[in-house]
Design an enzyme around this catalytic site. Structure first.
Site, mmCIF file in Angstrom:
data_model
loop_
_atom_site.group_PDB
_atom_site.id
_atom_site.type_symbol
_atom_site.label_atom_id
_atom_site.label_comp_id
_atom_site.label_asym_id
_atom_site.label_seq_id
_atom_site.Cartn_x
_atom_site.Cartn_y
_atom_site.Cartn_z
ATOM 1 C CE LYS A 1 -5.267 117.430 0.850
ATOM 2 N NZ LYS A 1 -4.817 118.782 1.231
ATOM 3 C CG ASP B 1 -7.520 121.386 0.469
ATOM 4 O OD1 ASP B 1 -7.769 122.591 0.343
ATOM 5 O OD2 ASP B 1 -6.491 120.955 1.029
ATOM 6 N NE ARG C 1 -7.471 126.753 -2.536
ATOM 7 C CZ ARG C 1 -7.318 125.964 -1.456
ATOM 8 N NH1 ARG C 1 -7.136 124.670 -1.601
ATOM 9 N NH2 ARG C 1 -7.334 126.484 -0.259
ATOM 10 C CE LYS D 1 -1.608 124.775 -14.887
ATOM 11 N NZ LYS D 1 -0.193 124.741 -15.319
ATOM 12 N NE ARG E 1 -1.686 115.841 -3.037
ATOM 13 C CZ ARG E 1 -1.976 115.331 -1.850
ATOM 14 N NH1 ARG E 1 -2.049 114.028 -1.690
ATOM 15 N NH2 ARG E 1 -2.203 116.109 -0.816
HETATM 16 P P1 FDA Z 1 2.481 123.880 -13.145
HETATM 17 O O1 FDA Z 1 2.535 122.555 -12.444
HETATM 18 O O2 FDA Z 1 2.535 123.883 -14.634
HETATM 19 O O3 FDA Z 1 3.592 124.811 -12.562
HETATM 20 C C1 FDA Z 1 3.924 126.069 -13.119
HETATM 21 C C2 FDA Z 1 5.293 126.464 -12.576
HETATM 22 O O4 FDA Z 1 5.228 126.614 -11.172
HETATM 23 C C3 FDA Z 1 6.364 125.383 -12.776
HETATM 24 O O5 FDA Z 1 6.984 125.514 -14.035
HETATM 25 C C4 FDA Z 1 7.293 125.658 -11.625
HETATM 26 O O6 FDA Z 1 8.109 126.756 -11.913
HETATM 27 C C5 FDA Z 1 6.350 126.061 -10.526
HETATM 28 N N1 FDA Z 1 5.916 124.910 -9.714
HETATM 29 C C6 FDA Z 1 4.704 124.326 -9.714
HETATM 30 N N2 FDA Z 1 4.643 123.333 -8.793
HETATM 31 C C7 FDA Z 1 5.855 123.293 -8.226
HETATM 32 C C8 FDA Z 1 6.423 122.495 -7.205
HETATM 33 N N3 FDA Z 1 5.732 121.531 -6.597
HETATM 34 N N4 FDA Z 1 7.710 122.729 -6.864
HETATM 35 C C9 FDA Z 1 8.406 123.701 -7.455
HETATM 36 N N5 FDA Z 1 7.927 124.506 -8.423
HETATM 37 C C10 FDA Z 1 6.678 124.292 -8.817
HETATM 38 N N6 FDA Z 1 -4.734 120.502 -6.091
HETATM 39 C C11 FDA Z 1 -5.789 119.688 -5.849
HETATM 40 O O7 FDA Z 1 -5.972 118.692 -6.528
HETATM 41 N N7 FDA Z 1 -6.647 119.991 -4.829
HETATM 42 C C12 FDA Z 1 -6.533 121.107 -4.067
HETATM 43 O O8 FDA Z 1 -7.345 121.330 -3.175
HETATM 44 C C13 FDA Z 1 -5.433 121.958 -4.327
HETATM 45 N N8 FDA Z 1 -5.245 123.090 -3.598
HETATM 46 C C14 FDA Z 1 -4.259 123.972 -3.958
HETATM 47 C C15 FDA Z 1 -4.129 125.187 -3.296
HETATM 48 C C16 FDA Z 1 -3.196 126.112 -3.704
HETATM 49 C C17 FDA Z 1 -3.103 127.425 -3.010
HETATM 50 C C18 FDA Z 1 -2.340 125.815 -4.807
HETATM 51 C C19 FDA Z 1 -1.340 126.791 -5.305
HETATM 52 C C20 FDA Z 1 -2.437 124.591 -5.445
HETATM 53 C C21 FDA Z 1 -3.373 123.665 -5.015
HETATM 54 N N9 FDA Z 1 -3.471 122.422 -5.649
HETATM 55 C C22 FDA Z 1 -4.540 121.617 -5.359
HETATM 56 C C23 FDA Z 1 -2.383 121.945 -6.530
HETATM 57 C C24 FDA Z 1 -2.662 122.246 -7.998
HETATM 58 O O9 FDA Z 1 -3.721 121.464 -8.448
HETATM 59 C C25 FDA Z 1 -1.415 121.966 -8.868
HETATM 60 O O10 FDA Z 1 -1.045 120.614 -8.735
HETATM 61 C C26 FDA Z 1 -0.218 122.817 -8.544
HETATM 62 O O11 FDA Z 1 -0.582 124.126 -8.219
HETATM 63 C C27 FDA Z 1 0.738 122.882 -9.745
HETATM 64 O O12 FDA Z 1 0.079 123.439 -10.852
HETATM 65 P P2 FDA Z 1 0.377 124.919 -11.414
HETATM 66 O O13 FDA Z 1 -0.906 125.523 -11.808
HETATM 67 O O14 FDA Z 1 1.188 125.668 -10.450
HETATM 68 O O15 FDA Z 1 1.139 124.679 -12.784
#
Ligand code: FDA
Length: 317
Positions: free
Chosen positions: A98, A134, A184, A187, A288
């Site tokens: 970061k 990131d 990467r 969302k 977060r």
């Molecule tokens: P969503 O939030 O809709 O989740 C889908 C499903 O996944 C949920 O219904 C639940 O089952 C499960 N889930 C998701 N999050 C969970 C949690 N915290 N605890 C338990 N279950 C959970 N963001 C950013 O702004 N900058 C970055 O650099 C990164 N880097 C990054 C790296 C990697 C490898 C990942 C996986 C994510 C990130 N993120 C990130 C975070 C990303 O932006 C986002 O906030 C989370 O991945 C949650 O979004 P989903 O796409 O998983 O969908």
């Protein structure tokens, strides 16, 4: 509403003190954070690799307020990379950085963070692995992508992160489709005003699908960072439709989130990389994770009334 509140709390020192010293917090934090030491990180990372997963390691820290602190974070990354190499893990494990932890928020911080990132990239190159930068708050997007582009002049393998919550990301995806571009797609974990960010979940997801298709139509290496089945299914369907090679993209998930699904996708032959944070400065990262899934607040409250369990029992969360 609760999400906005939790994200606000992630930047409030008084709340930080209350949460960090709240005894049950520690047990919920253990689900998302590998531990506080380098040894903890290596142990968890090794366990993931043994299960057929890859990892990207993040040394936690975004509250860097002095250049000395930024230098310490940089030194820790170099130490981490050397430890990964000594363990023979650099084929499977890279690092995520970061820029705020490397000093970007200080006066003259852009250059400082760039210099520190260069030191980390040089170590990664020497030791045979990669670095992903990131994405943070929307106010930093321009500077972060500028830094990635500058680093790529010397280290073309540097990964960028794009957030589908931002309107600009469709265009940014189009600019990151050159051969070798590692991108990467997530969302987005930070709150953003309606002038720059989609507020409706459906719009963020529609944009995620659109961006995934743009990246897969390009010649780079898309890294789909999501736990959302609908997003993963869309990406996999587009991989098939566009005839992309199975090893030309990755699915990425966070440590402690949908661990069974991580292993299931890896068993199907997909490249799955787990984001592994470690370090003592876990508060903002942890908040977060609560904000992403307010049900996690319930886990925290329930932990108040449960007897402690072993970390292994909790890892399916
Ligand atoms: P969503 O939030 O809709 O989740 C889908 C499903 O996944 C949920 O219904 C639940 O089952 C499960 N889930 C998701 N999050 C969970 C949690 N915290 N605890 C338990 N279950 C959970 N963001 C950013 O702004 N900058 C970055 O650099 C990164 N880097 C990054 C790296 C990697 C490898 C990942 C996986 C994510 C990130 N993120 C990130 C975070 C990303 O932006 C986002 O906030 C989370 O991945 C949650 O979004 P989903 O796409 O998983 O969908």
């Amino acid at each position: 509403m609760l999400k906005t509140l939790l994200l606000g709390m992630s930047r409030t020192p008084a709340v930080q003190k209350a949460v960090v010293t709240f005894p049950p917090t520690r047990r919920v934090v253990d689900r998302f954070v590998a531990g506080e030491t380098l040894d903890d990180c290596l142990r968890i990372t090794r366990a993931l690799v043994d299960q057929g997963l890859l990892a990207t390691v993040d040394f936690l820290g975004e509250d860097t307020t002095t250049a000395t602190q930024a230098d310490r974070v940089t030194d820790t990354y170099v130490e981490l990379l050397e430890a990964l190499a000594a363990e023979g893990l650099t084929d499977e494990v890279e690092v995520s950085i970061k820029l705020s932890a490397l000093g970007s928020l200080l006066t003259g911080g852009y250059e400082l963070a760039l210099d520190n990132a260069r030191v980390i990239c040089a170590a990664a190159e020497r030791l045979g692995t990669t670095v992903t930068v990131d994405a943070e708050d929307h106010t930093s997007t321009d500077a972060t992508l500028r830094t990635v582009n500058t680093l790529r002049e010397q280290y073309p393998w540097v990964g960028a992160v794009l957030q589908s919550m931002l309107y600009r990301t469709t265009a940014d995806c189009g600019r990151h489709t050159q051969p070798g571009n590692r991108v990467r797609l997530c969302k987005g974990a930070y709150a953003g005003p309606s002038e720059v960010a989609h507020r409706a979940t459906s719009a963020v997801e529609r944009n995620y699908r659109r961006c995934a298709t743009i990246l897969l139509q390009g010649e780079g290496r898309p890294l789909f960072a999501t736990h959302d089945d609908a997003m993963i299914e869309h990406a996999l369907a587009e991989v098939r439709r566009l005839g992309r090679a199975a090893d030309s993209f990755e699915v990425q998930m966070l440590l402690g989130v949908r661990s069974d699904e991580q292993r299931r996708l890896a068993r199907l032959g997909h490249t799955v990389r787990v984001y592994v944070p470690f370090g003592t400065d876990w508060y903002a990262y942890f908040m977060r994770r609560l904000a992403e899934r307010p049900a996690n607040v319930g886990f925290l409250l329930r932990a108040l009334f449960e007897r402690p369990r072993s970390k292994q029992t909790q890892s399916g969360f």
